[in-house]
Design a protein around this motif. Structure first.
Motif, PDB file in Angstrom:
ATOM      1  N   MET A  15       0.836  -1.186   0.000  1.00 43.05           N
ATOM      2  CA  MET A  15       0.000   0.000   0.000  1.00 43.05           C
ATOM      3  C   MET A  15       0.869   1.232   0.000  1.00 43.05           C
ATOM      4  SD  MET A  15      -1.397   0.195   3.913  1.00 43.05           S
ATOM      5  CE  MET A  15      -0.988  -1.526   4.157  1.00 43.05           C
ATOM      6  N   THR A  16       0.339   2.337  -0.493  1.00 40.16           N
ATOM      7  CA  THR A  16       1.097   3.580  -0.556  1.00 40.16           C
ATOM      8  C   THR A  16       0.895   4.370   0.725  1.00 40.16           C
ATOM      9  OG1 THR A  16       0.790   3.644  -2.922  1.00 40.16           O
ATOM     10  CG2 THR A  16       1.465   5.682  -1.868  1.00 40.16           C
ATOM     11  N   ILE A  17       1.993   4.687   1.391  1.00 42.96           N
ATOM     12  CA  ILE A  17       1.924   5.528   2.580  1.00 42.96           C
ATOM     13  C   ILE A  17       2.898   6.678   2.384  1.00 42.96           C
ATOM     14  CG2 ILE A  17       2.188   5.650   5.077  1.00 42.96           C
ATOM     15  CD1 ILE A  17       1.624   2.715   5.268  1.00 42.96           C
ATOM     16  N   ASP A  18       2.381   7.900   2.249  1.00 45.09           N
ATOM     17  CA  ASP A  18       3.245   9.057   2.079  1.00 45.09           C
ATOM     18  C   ASP A  18       4.017   9.309   3.361  1.00 45.09           C
ATOM     19  OD1 ASP A  18       2.202  10.696  -0.566  1.00 45.09           O
ATOM     20  OD2 ASP A  18       0.681   9.451   0.349  1.00 45.09           O
ATOM     21  N   SER A  19       5.218   9.886   3.224  1.00 45.99           N
ATOM     22  CA  SER A  19       6.048  10.133   4.388  1.00 45.99           C
ATOM     23  C   SER A  19       5.344  11.003   5.415  1.00 45.99           C
ATOM     24  CB  SER A  19       7.366  10.785   3.961  1.00 45.99           C
ATOM     25  OG  SER A  19       7.125  12.003   3.264  1.00 45.99           O
ATOM     26  N   ALA A  20       4.557  11.971   4.921  1.00 41.20           N
ATOM     27  CA  ALA A  20       3.840  12.860   5.844  1.00 41.20           C
ATOM     28  C   ALA A  20       2.739  12.140   6.603  1.00 41.20           C
ATOM     29  CB  ALA A  20       3.244  14.046   5.074  1.00 41.20           C
ATOM     30  N   ALA A  21       2.305  10.988   6.080  1.00 41.50           N
ATOM     31  CA  ALA A  21       1.181  10.285   6.698  1.00 41.50           C
ATOM     32  C   ALA A  21       1.569   9.628   8.006  1.00 41.50           C
ATOM     33  CB  ALA A  21       0.627   9.241   5.739  1.00 41.50           C
ATOM     34  N   THR A  22       2.867   9.449   8.249  1.00 41.01           N
ATOM     35  CA  THR A  22       3.270   8.744   9.449  1.00 41.01           C
ATOM     36  C   THR A  22       2.829   9.465  10.714  1.00 41.01           C
ATOM     37  OG1 THR A  22       5.423   9.853   9.362  1.00 41.01           O
ATOM     38  CG2 THR A  22       5.246   7.701   8.311  1.00 41.01           C
ATOM     39  N   SER A  23       2.620  10.767  10.639  1.00 44.48           N
ATOM     40  CA  SER A  23       2.193  11.527  11.810  1.00 44.48           C
ATOM     41  C   SER A  23       0.688  11.716  11.854  1.00 44.48           C
ATOM     42  CB  SER A  23       2.873  12.903  11.824  1.00 44.48           C
ATOM     43  OG  SER A  23       2.487  13.653  10.684  1.00 44.48           O
ATOM     44  N   LEU A  24      -0.032  11.165  10.896  1.00 44.55           N
ATOM     45  CA  LEU A  24      -1.479  11.327  10.837  1.00 44.55           C
ATOM     46  C   LEU A  24      -2.150  10.009  11.179  1.00 44.55           C
ATOM     47  CD1 LEU A  24      -1.809  13.402   7.533  1.00 44.55           C
ATOM     48  CD2 LEU A  24      -1.811  14.256   9.887  1.00 44.55           C
ATOM     49  N   LYS A  79      -0.425   5.592 -12.653  1.00 44.96           N
ATOM     50  CA  LYS A  79      -1.360   6.726 -12.726  1.00 44.96           C
ATOM     51  C   LYS A  79      -2.504   6.623 -11.716  1.00 44.96           C
ATOM     52  CE  LYS A  79      -1.342   9.649 -15.324  1.00 44.96           C
ATOM     53  NZ  LYS A  79      -1.624   9.860 -16.748  1.00 44.96           N
ATOM     54  N   VAL A  80      -2.721   5.445 -11.132  1.00 46.91           N
ATOM     55  CA  VAL A  80      -3.784   5.263 -10.136  1.00 46.91           C
ATOM     56  C   VAL A  80      -3.152   4.658  -8.889  1.00 46.91           C
ATOM     57  CG1 VAL A  80      -6.046   4.280  -9.619  1.00 46.91           C
ATOM     58  CG2 VAL A  80      -5.462   4.876 -11.981  1.00 46.91           C
ATOM     59  N   ALA A  81      -3.097   5.446  -7.816  1.00 45.48           N
ATOM     60  CA  ALA A  81      -2.450   5.022  -6.576  1.00 45.48           C
ATOM     61  C   ALA A  81      -3.450   5.075  -5.425  1.00 45.48           C
ATOM     62  CB  ALA A  81      -1.247   5.921  -6.271  1.00 45.48           C
ATOM     63  N   PHE A  82      -3.217   4.235  -4.431  1.00 45.75           N
ATOM     64  CA  PHE A  82      -4.119   4.158  -3.289  1.00 45.75           C
ATOM     65  C   PHE A  82      -3.322   4.368  -2.010  1.00 45.75           C
ATOM     66  CE2 PHE A  82      -5.983   1.896  -6.795  1.00 45.75           C
ATOM     67  CZ  PHE A  82      -7.265   2.419  -6.815  1.00 45.75           C
ATOM     68  N   HIS A  83      -3.845   5.249  -1.152  1.00 47.68           N
ATOM     69  CA  HIS A  83      -3.105   5.739   0.009  1.00 47.68           C
ATOM     70  C   HIS A  83      -3.854   5.389   1.293  1.00 47.68           C
ATOM     71  CE1 HIS A  83      -0.708   8.353  -2.748  1.00 47.68           C
ATOM     72  NE2 HIS A  83      -1.850   8.356  -3.417  1.00 47.68           N
ATOM     73  N   TYR A  84      -3.114   4.900   2.263  1.00 50.29           N
ATOM     74  CA  TYR A  84      -3.656   4.570   3.573  1.00 50.29           C
ATOM     75  C   TYR A  84      -3.733   5.852   4.389  1.00 50.29           C
ATOM     76  CZ  TYR A  84      -4.013   2.258   8.155  1.00 50.29           C
ATOM     77  OH  TYR A  84      -4.418   1.847   9.401  1.00 50.29           O
ATOM     78  N   ALA A  85      -4.917   6.426   4.455  1.00 52.51           N
ATOM     79  CA  ALA A  85      -5.082   7.711   5.132  1.00 52.51           C
ATOM     80  C   ALA A  85      -6.557   7.946   5.423  1.00 52.51           C
ATOM     81  CB  ALA A  85      -4.530   8.852   4.274  1.00 52.51           C
ATOM     82  N   ASN A  86      -6.813   8.854   6.338  1.00 51.57           N
ATOM     83  CA  ASN A  86      -8.161   9.299   6.650  1.00 51.57           C
ATOM     84  C   ASN A  86      -8.532  10.397   5.650  1.00 51.57           C
ATOM     85  OD1 ASN A  86     -10.369  10.785   7.870  1.00 51.57           O
ATOM     86  ND2 ASN A  86      -9.862   9.792   9.811  1.00 51.57           N
ATOM     87  N   MET A  87      -9.648  10.262   4.970  1.00 52.07           N
ATOM     88  CA  MET A  87     -10.009  11.220   3.933  1.00 52.07           C
ATOM     89  C   MET A  87     -10.251  12.625   4.472  1.00 52.07           C
ATOM     90  SD  MET A  87     -13.877   9.853   3.137  1.00 52.07           S
ATOM     91  CE  MET A  87     -14.716  11.295   2.523  1.00 52.07           C
ATOM     92  N   ALA A  88     -10.488  12.753   5.772  1.00 48.92           N
ATOM     93  CA  ALA A  88     -10.710  14.080   6.358  1.00 48.92           C
ATOM     94  C   ALA A  88      -9.417  14.740   6.808  1.00 48.92           C
ATOM     95  CB  ALA A  88     -11.671  13.976   7.550  1.00 48.92           C
ATOM     96  N   VAL A  89      -8.317  13.976   6.855  1.00 52.92           N
ATOM     97  CA  VAL A  89      -7.016  14.527   7.255  1.00 52.92           C
ATOM     98  C   VAL A  89      -5.959  13.808   6.425  1.00 52.92           C
ATOM     99  CG1 VAL A  89      -5.472  15.102   9.164  1.00 52.92           C
ATOM    100  CG2 VAL A  89      -7.898  14.751   9.610  1.00 52.92           C
ATOM    101  N   THR A  90      -5.679  14.307   5.251  1.00 52.46           N
ATOM    102  CA  THR A  90      -4.801  13.602   4.324  1.00 52.46           C
ATOM    103  C   THR A  90      -3.364  14.132   4.400  1.00 52.46           C
ATOM    104  OG1 THR A  90      -5.066  15.101   2.436  1.00 52.46           O
ATOM    105  CG2 THR A  90      -6.783  13.422   2.762  1.00 52.46           C
ATOM    106  N   PRO A  91      -2.411  13.399   3.842  1.00 50.23           N
ATOM    107  CA  PRO A  91      -1.008  13.842   3.881  1.00 50.23           C
ATOM    108  C   PRO A  91      -0.590  14.726   2.711  1.00 50.23           C
ATOM    109  CG  PRO A  91      -1.123  11.627   3.004  1.00 50.23           C
ATOM    110  CD  PRO A  91      -2.530  12.002   3.385  1.00 50.23           C
ATOM    111  N   PHE A  92      -1.518  15.091   1.847  1.00 52.53           N
ATOM    112  CA  PHE A  92      -1.155  15.831   0.641  1.00 52.53           C
ATOM    113  C   PHE A  92      -0.968  17.324   0.912  1.00 52.53           C
ATOM    114  CE2 PHE A  92      -3.890  12.256  -0.764  1.00 52.53           C
ATOM    115  CZ  PHE A  92      -2.925  11.532  -1.466  1.00 52.53           C
ATOM    116  N   ALA A  93      -0.174  17.950   0.076  1.00 51.69           N
ATOM    117  CA  ALA A  93       0.099  19.382   0.213  1.00 51.69           C
ATOM    118  C   ALA A  93      -1.093  20.215  -0.245  1.00 51.69           C
ATOM    119  CB  ALA A  93       1.336  19.750  -0.619  1.00 51.69           C
TER     120      ALA A  93
END
Length: 291
Positions: free
Chosen positions: A1-10, A144-158
């Motif tokens: 699964m894709t986990i962005d580096s910023a997601a580790t704190s979320l 082109k299609v990636a899936f991220h382990y994150a809460n949709m209300a608090v995401t790791p994206f800029a």
């Protein structure tokens, strides 16, 4: 699964409700009402549909009827995604889009196939993500299609990462004001937010046993129609289109009621829609451009 580096704190489940909801989805690893329908074309949906079905299949011989019902349900669910893609019309292949609550990826793949754009699905069910990533590899679109382990209300994206964000029947699992604030943060100025949802018609009633039963069945919190509009306005998301497809939502549930895979929630949806206690809405809005 894709986990962005910023997601580790979320943290993805931040309170008791989100922990209960995550457990609900984590435990549903064998889910025939979703899994069997997608076996023919590899599109696995976690949403419902609008529009009528071929009524002749209900009089088919018993040994043939179930296969026909499931095929028709899947056709309706796949066509439902056009409610979103039609409102995203004009996206270029260079666009980037977020699927908020992406499930096993059905809508993400349809959006990518139509526009050629990058789609980032966000979900906090790990086995859904693993399933969707395997499908992306099989379909040859993993770049082109990636899936991220994150809460949709608090995401790791800029900030201002996305040209568009959409939710396909997932907003009943979040606080609308918090989630819409996040989507507004993520959208570029003028970017589009599209949502498809079922919601309580607070112009008719503020209490409904059918809606309470649906909430209990899906571990969700169905919001009122007015709350959607207030949350959009509070976050600078300006509606450009609101379609009420409540009457069109009834046939899908009539069809599903005839399936051997029915789960018991079907009569509640039918009664809620027929009594106009529940509405099926499609809303398109744009992020306001700062002055």
């Amino acid at each position: 699964m894709t986990i962005d580096s910023a997601a580790t704190s979320l943290q993805v489940d931040r309170n008791g409700y989100e922990s209960d909801l995550k457990k609900h989805w984590d435990d549903k690893q064998s889910d025939d009402i979703n899994l069997l329908l997608g076996e023919t074309d590899g599109l696995f949906h976690h949403h419902y549909a609008v529009g009528d079905f071929n009524r002749k299949i209900l009089s088919a011989p018993a040994e043939e009827r179930e296969a026909l019902v499931l095929k028709e349900m899947h056709r309706l669910e796949s066509e439902q995604v056009r409610l979103i893609t039609d409102l995203l019309d004009g996206l270029s292949p260079s666009a980037r889009v977020m699927d908020a609550g992406s499930g096993r990826g059905g809508t993400s793949f349809v959006v990518h196939d139509r526009f050629g754009c990058r789609v980032d699905g966000v979900n906090f069910c790990e086995h859904h993500i693993a399933f969707a990533e395997e499908l992306a590899a099989r379909r040859g679109c993993g770049d082109k299609v990636a899936f991220h382990y994150a809460n949709m209300a608090v995401t790791p994206f800029a900030d201002e990462t996305f040209d568009a964000v959409y939710c396909n029947e997932t907003t009943m699992y979040v606080d609308l004001f918090e989630a819409f604030a996040e989507f507004a943060r993520l959208l570029k100025p003028g970017g589009r937010f599209v949502l498809v949802t079922w919601c309580q018609n607070d112009a008719v009633t503020l209490t409904s046993p059918e809606i309470e039963a649906i909430d209990e069945h899906y571990v969700c919190h169905i919001h009122t129609r007015g709350t959607y509009l207030r949350a959009l306005a509070a976050n600078g998301l300006i509606p450009s289109r609101v379609d009420d497809l409540t009457a069109d939502a009834v046939p899908y549930w009539e069809l599903r009621l005839n399936s051997e895979l029915k789960t018991g929630v079907e009569p509640y949806f039918l009664d809620a829609y027929r009594n106009n206690h529940l509405n099926y809405l499609v809303i398109a809005s744009e992020k306001a451009v700062a002055e």
